[in-house]
Design a protein around this motif. Structure first.
Motif, short mmCIF file in Angstrom:
data_model
loop_
_atom_site.label_atom_id
_atom_site.label_comp_id
_atom_site.label_asym_id
_atom_site.label_seq_id
_atom_site.Cartn_x
_atom_site.Cartn_y
_atom_site.Cartn_z
N ASP A 37 0.84 -1.20 0.00
CA ASP A 37 0.00 0.00 0.00
C ASP A 37 0.87 1.26 0.00
O ASP A 37 0.91 2.03 0.96
CB ASP A 37 -0.97 -0.01 1.18
CG ASP A 37 -2.16 -0.93 0.93
OD1 ASP A 37 -2.18 -1.62 -0.10
OD2 ASP A 37 -3.07 -0.97 1.78
N VAL A 38 1.55 1.44 -1.11
CA VAL A 38 2.58 2.46 -1.23
C VAL A 38 2.01 3.85 -1.53
O VAL A 38 2.27 4.81 -0.79
CB VAL A 38 3.59 2.04 -2.33
CG1 VAL A 38 4.47 3.21 -2.73
CG2 VAL A 38 4.42 0.87 -1.86
N CYS A 59 9.43 -4.28 -2.20
CA CYS A 59 8.06 -4.06 -1.72
C CYS A 59 7.20 -5.30 -1.96
O CYS A 59 7.36 -6.02 -2.94
CB CYS A 59 7.41 -2.88 -2.44
SG CYS A 59 8.23 -1.29 -2.20
N VAL A 60 6.27 -5.48 -1.03
CA VAL A 60 5.24 -6.51 -1.15
C VAL A 60 3.98 -5.85 -1.72
O VAL A 60 3.70 -4.68 -1.45
CB VAL A 60 4.96 -7.13 0.24
CG1 VAL A 60 3.72 -7.99 0.22
CG2 VAL A 60 6.16 -7.94 0.71
N LEU A 61 3.23 -6.61 -2.49
CA LEU A 61 2.02 -6.08 -3.12
C LEU A 61 0.89 -5.98 -2.10
O LEU A 61 0.48 -6.96 -1.49
CB LEU A 61 1.59 -6.98 -4.27
CG LEU A 61 0.37 -6.52 -5.07
CD1 LEU A 61 0.75 -5.34 -5.97
CD2 LEU A 61 -0.20 -7.66 -5.91
N GLY A 62 0.37 -4.76 -1.91
CA GLY A 62 -0.79 -4.55 -1.06
C GLY A 62 -2.06 -4.44 -1.89
O GLY A 62 -2.02 -4.33 -3.12
N ASN A 63 -3.20 -4.46 -1.23
CA ASN A 63 -4.46 -4.37 -1.96
C ASN A 63 -4.58 -3.04 -2.71
O ASN A 63 -5.03 -3.00 -3.86
CB ASN A 63 -5.66 -4.57 -1.02
CG ASN A 63 -5.69 -3.59 0.14
OD1 ASN A 63 -4.73 -3.48 0.90
ND2 ASN A 63 -6.79 -2.88 0.31
N HIS A 64 -4.13 -1.94 -2.10
CA HIS A 64 -4.24 -0.65 -2.77
C HIS A 64 -3.25 -0.53 -3.92
O HIS A 64 -3.49 0.24 -4.86
CB HIS A 64 -4.07 0.49 -1.78
CG HIS A 64 -5.36 0.90 -1.14
ND1 HIS A 64 -6.24 1.77 -1.73
CD2 HIS A 64 -5.93 0.51 0.03
CE1 HIS A 64 -7.30 1.93 -0.95
NE2 HIS A 64 -7.14 1.17 0.12
N ASP A 65 -2.15 -1.27 -3.87
CA ASP A 65 -1.27 -1.33 -5.03
C ASP A 65 -1.97 -2.07 -6.18
O ASP A 65 -1.93 -1.64 -7.33
CB ASP A 65 0.04 -2.06 -4.68
CG ASP A 65 0.73 -1.46 -3.47
OD1 ASP A 65 0.81 -0.22 -3.40
OD2 ASP A 65 1.18 -2.23 -2.60
N ALA A 66 -2.62 -3.18 -5.84
CA ALA A 66 -3.32 -3.97 -6.85
C ALA A 66 -4.47 -3.19 -7.48
O ALA A 66 -4.79 -3.38 -8.67
CB ALA A 66 -3.84 -5.27 -6.24
N PHE A 67 -5.11 -2.30 -6.71
CA PHE A 67 -6.22 -1.50 -7.25
C PHE A 67 -5.75 -0.62 -8.42
O PHE A 67 -6.56 -0.24 -9.28
CB PHE A 67 -6.83 -0.61 -6.18
CG PHE A 67 -7.47 -1.34 -5.04
CD1 PHE A 67 -7.86 -2.67 -5.16
CD2 PHE A 67 -7.67 -0.70 -3.82
CE1 PHE A 67 -8.45 -3.35 -4.10
CE2 PHE A 67 -8.26 -1.37 -2.76
CZ PHE A 67 -8.65 -2.70 -2.89
N LEU A 68 -4.47 -0.27 -8.43
CA LEU A 68 -3.95 0.57 -9.50
C LEU A 68 -3.88 -0.16 -10.83
O LEU A 68 -3.89 0.46 -11.88
CB LEU A 68 -2.57 1.11 -9.12
CG LEU A 68 -2.54 2.05 -7.91
CD1 LEU A 68 -1.10 2.35 -7.51
CD2 LEU A 68 -3.29 3.34 -8.21
#
Length: 243
Positions: A37-38, A59-68
């Protein structure tokens, strides 16, 4: 070996800069690892990405990263209009090069910690970046979420709540949130933010393991002005929280 864990920056460059300065004062950090969630939700997504790239932070993939990457995925998480609009706004601020860099984030990251064993990092759980692991999560549920992992130290983010928990001999660490630290964990209610940034330092020396949760107080006025100067759809809420 000393590893600094950061998570849930959420586009708050002032908080990230403050944390990085505190790491320098703490000294001896060998590696910084971000648990996801960067760049989403906050006023400075591009500055946060540039700063993390500059310090060579895996970095690890967060949900808000995936939303992008997937515009429809957020509807599995929320239907709150201003959050969805803020995600779209942050996506529009980032360059394609930024997005491509984030596309290389790890779903699960393993790091060998000297004689203390291995550190396994993820966002929510190894099963999903939307899972929550809290101090009060039942043991059986934790077993389900971390099944198949052999690391002695497990590091997660997502909840925005600092935590150190012993689970069947393992340590589970949540460093808290750099950019949006919550006063309490809430589901489907608007959280209240605290006046500091959170992170953690793990030290491994000759088989001795230490975990330090750190809180660094922030310049709320500077964050208020950053939110005010932004056209981010979450601008009004951020200004209220920082006032």
């Amino acid at each position: 070996m000393r590893i600094a864990l950061i998570s849930d920056i959420h586009g708050n460059d002032i908080a990230l800069e403050t944390v990085l300065k505190d790491m320098k004062s703490a000294g001896g950090i060998d590696q910084i690892i971000c648990l996801g969630d960067v760049a989403n939700l906050g006023p400075d997504p591009c500055s946060v990405v540039a700063r993390l790239r500059d310090v060579n932070c895996p970095c690890v993939l967060g949900n808000h990263d995936a939303f992008l990457f997937d515009r429809d995925l957020i509807h599995q998480y929320t239907e709150v209009d201003y959050i969805i609009e803020a995600v779209d706004w942050c996506r529009d601020q980032l360059t394609q090069d930024d997005i491509d860099w984030m596309g290389d984030f790890h779903r699960v990251l393993e790091v060998l910690m000297d004689k203390a064993g291995s550190l396994i990092a993820f966002h929510g759980s190894p099963l999903s970046h939307m899972d929550n692991i809290l101090s009060r999560t039942p043991d059986a549920e934790v077993d389900r979420l971390i099944q198949g992992l052999n690391g002695e130290i497990l590091a997660c983010g997502h909840t925005h709540i600092q935590m150190l928990r012993q689970h069947r001999g393992r340590l589970i660490i949540n460093p808290g949130s750099v950019g949006l630290p919550f006063r309490e964990f809430l589901i489907r209610n608007t959280p209240q933010l605290m006046d500091h940034a959170e992170y953690a330092i793990i030290t491994s020396e000759n088989g001795t393991l230490g975990v330090e949760s750190r809180r660094v107080f922030l310049d709320k006025r500077a964050m208020f002005e950053a939110a005010k100067a932004s056209s981010n759809p979450m601008r009004a809420w951020l200004m209220e929280e920082y006032s």
